[in-house]
Design an enzyme around this catalytic site. Structure first.
Site, PDB file in Angstrom:
ATOM      1  N   HIS A 122     -26.654 -29.731   8.852  1.00  0.00           N
ATOM      2  CA  HIS A 122     -27.765 -30.030  10.000  1.00  0.00           C
ATOM      3  C   HIS A 122     -27.222 -31.237  10.759  1.00  0.00           C
ATOM      4  O   HIS A 122     -27.426 -32.332  10.357  1.00  0.00           O
ATOM      5  CB  HIS A 122     -29.217 -30.042   9.263  1.00  0.00           C
ATOM      6  CG  HIS A 122     -30.128 -30.403  10.290  1.00  0.00           C
ATOM      7  ND1 HIS A 122     -30.667 -29.306  10.872  1.00  0.00           N
ATOM      8  CD2 HIS A 122     -30.931 -31.513  10.294  1.00  0.00           C
ATOM      9  CE1 HIS A 122     -31.642 -29.742  11.547  1.00  0.00           C
ATOM     10  NE2 HIS A 122     -32.102 -30.972  11.530  1.00  0.00           N
TER      11      HIS A 122
ATOM     12  N   SER B 282     -32.945 -30.204  16.304  1.00  0.00           N
ATOM     13  CA  SER B 282     -33.900 -30.091  15.147  1.00  0.00           C
ATOM     14  C   SER B 282     -35.489 -30.334  15.919  1.00  0.00           C
ATOM     15  O   SER B 282     -35.824 -29.423  16.753  1.00  0.00           O
ATOM     16  CB  SER B 282     -33.369 -31.296  14.358  1.00  0.00           C
ATOM     17  OG  SER B 282     -33.983 -30.748  13.151  1.00  0.00           O
TER      18      SER B 282
HETATM   19  C1  GCU Z   1     -37.006 -31.720   8.868  1.00  0.00           C
HETATM   20  C2  GCU Z   1     -38.039 -30.711   9.396  1.00  0.00           C
HETATM   21  C3  GCU Z   1     -37.438 -29.753  10.390  1.00  0.00           C
HETATM   22  C4  GCU Z   1     -36.902 -30.510  11.368  1.00  0.00           C
HETATM   23  C5  GCU Z   1     -36.023 -31.635  10.956  1.00  0.00           C
HETATM   24  C6  GCU Z   1     -35.173 -32.373  11.870  1.00  0.00           C
HETATM   25  O1  GCU Z   1     -35.879 -31.336   7.953  1.00  0.00           O
HETATM   26  O2  GCU Z   1     -38.536 -30.218   8.001  1.00  0.00           O
HETATM   27  O3  GCU Z   1     -38.608 -28.875  10.851  1.00  0.00           O
HETATM   28  O4  GCU Z   1     -36.340 -29.648  12.588  1.00  0.00           O
HETATM   29  O5  GCU Z   1     -36.575 -32.715   9.982  1.00  0.00           O
HETATM   30  O6  GCU Z   1     -35.941 -32.631  12.933  1.00  0.00           O
HETATM   31  O7  GCU Z   1     -34.176 -33.004  11.763  1.00  0.00           O
END
Ligand code: GCU
Length: 416
Positions: free
Chosen positions: A395, A252
């Site tokens: 995610h 992420s």
């Molecule tokens: C949020 C953000 C993303 C990022 C994510 C994370 O969702 O919008 O850009 O990748 O956090 O780090 O889990």
């Protein structure tokens, strides 16, 4: 509440593939002066530096060139860690002589493997103690975001936080396959808050009188990537680690940081992005899921000030993210997505990897062969220089992902 914030983010996001606007990617193989790139030499001398400079000036901000005198101190070594499976070292890297600024590196190497071993290096979200219940890991004293994990109280980690994120870090499996693992808490570089510049390493690089980075200077992702390179400085000196086989990885926002670290620092022999999405592996011109304006609004400290110019103006950005992957070439890159992580635009993540292909071809390296992403849990490109899979689910970063990363690393690091 968090629920309503999430709802409003969803309301703003675009998840309809039929509404992806037609777009033209910046030409990977044409220099800014309009010259076609035909050889590795032209790529390395002209085009690659141009792209790297654009990402620095317009996207992540420039990393300072000033070198600090960093002092690495091994705080603890335990050769019988994890039931004698591993040697655990904790190394404090002091960035200043007054010892006020430092980061802690946690390193496990497998006792059963022949040294030196290949290593995965990645940042973690809530302190080294969160990655495993191992009672010997130092608990971070830094500010930690409120992740709602056990043992995170008033933004501080406590004993009860040990191993809270262990699901994301299959340490025993990594060791069993002959790899070491090194990790650093990203908050050691910059706490992940918009008002954290004063508490970050930024101040170590300011010019006289400067109090905030200028618009073309690094944001938090830049400091996190810098931390990965400083961890690499240490790994290069450790006899148990094979410095030619260090893979930088991240999930992420920390996947964005891993990509930016891999782009700037050729010592990383392999680069892995897990669900890095917008500002990471995803093609931003698709305007699918998270978009530039959204990310610059939610996380104003992540990118260079200049990046805000591209809010709602994706097509004016002089680069797109296939070029971030292309500048890793000829080093192997692995990108992983998750089917329910539409916020990160799995298709856009796949397409970046696919569109980096022409540079790998210059080097005679095999890559993905089709712009059509594979089905869920059908990994592709596993024995090429660009590997990809889409895990089923949310995610996250799970053993399924790590297993594929290790297969890919086996191919590149252990092939006879
Ligand atoms: C949020 C953000 C993303 C990022 C994510 C994370 O969702 O919008 O850009 O990748 O956090 O780090 O889990």
């Amino acid at each position: 509440s968090v629920f309503f914030i999430a709802q409003s983010l969803l309301a703003l996001a675009q998840y309809d593939e039929s509404k992806v606007p037609p777009y033209t990617l910046p030409e990977l193989m044409v220099t800014q002066a309009g010259k076609k790139v035909r050889t590795v030499k032209e790529w390395e001398a002209q085009r690659r530096p141009e792209i790297l400079a654009l990402f620095a000036e317009q996207v992540y901000g420039k990393t300072p060139t000033k070198k600090l005198r960093i002092h690495f101190e091994t705080v603890s070594t335990d050769r019988q860690a994890l039931n004698s499976l591993a040697t655990r070292k904790q190394i404090r890297a002091y960035f200043t002589d007054d010892r006020q600024h430092y980061m802690d590196i946690l390193l496990y190497t497998p006792n059963a493997a022949q040294k030196p071993v290949p290593v995965f290096l990645g940042l973690n979200f809530s302190g080294n103690q969160s990655i495993h219940a191992d009672p010997g890991i130092l608990i971070t004293k830094r500010w930690v975001p409120d992740w709602k994990d056990p043992g995170l109280i008033n933004n501080q980690a406590t004993e009860a936080n040990r191993g809270a994120r262990a699901r994301r870090w299959p340490v025993e499996e990594i060791l069993a396959r002959g790899y070491g693992l090194a990790t650093v808490y990203y908050g050691d570089l910059q706490p992940d808050r918009a008002d954290s510049f004063d508490e970050s390493i930024h101040s170590l690089f300011y010019n006289k009188g400067q109090t905030v980075p200028s618009p073309d200077e690094w944001g938090a992702i830049g400091t996190w990537a810098w931390g990965l390179s400083r961890a690499m400085d240490y790994l290069e000196t450790d006899q148990d680690v094979d410095k030619k086989r260090v893979a930088v990885m991240g999930h992420s926002r920390l996947g964005k940081a891993a990509l930016w670290a891999g782009a700037q620092d050729p010592r990383f022999a392999l680069v892995i992005s897990n669900d890095s999405g917008e500002g990471g592996a995803a093609i931003t011109r698709r305007q699918y899921g998270e978009q530039i304006k959204r990310i610059n609004t939610s996380f104003p400290h992540w990118f260079a000030g200049n990046y805000k110019q591209y809010n709602d103006r994706e097509n004016d950005l002089p680069v797109d993210f296939h070029e971030l992957i292309a500048i890793m070439a000829p080093r192997p890159v692995y990108v992983a997505s998750a089917s329910e992580d539409q916020w990160s635009d799995p298709k856009g993540e796949y397409l970046s990897l696919y569109h980096a292909g022409p540079v790998y071809a210059l080097y005679g390296r095999s890559t993905l062969t089709t712009p059509i992403p594979p089905e869920v849990e059908v990994p592709v490109g596993q024995k090429t220089w660009t590997g990809y899979h889409m895990r089923n689910g949310k995610h996250d970063i799970l053993l399924y992902d790590w297993d594929k990363f290790m297969n890919f690393a086996d191919f590149h690091f252990k092939r006879k």
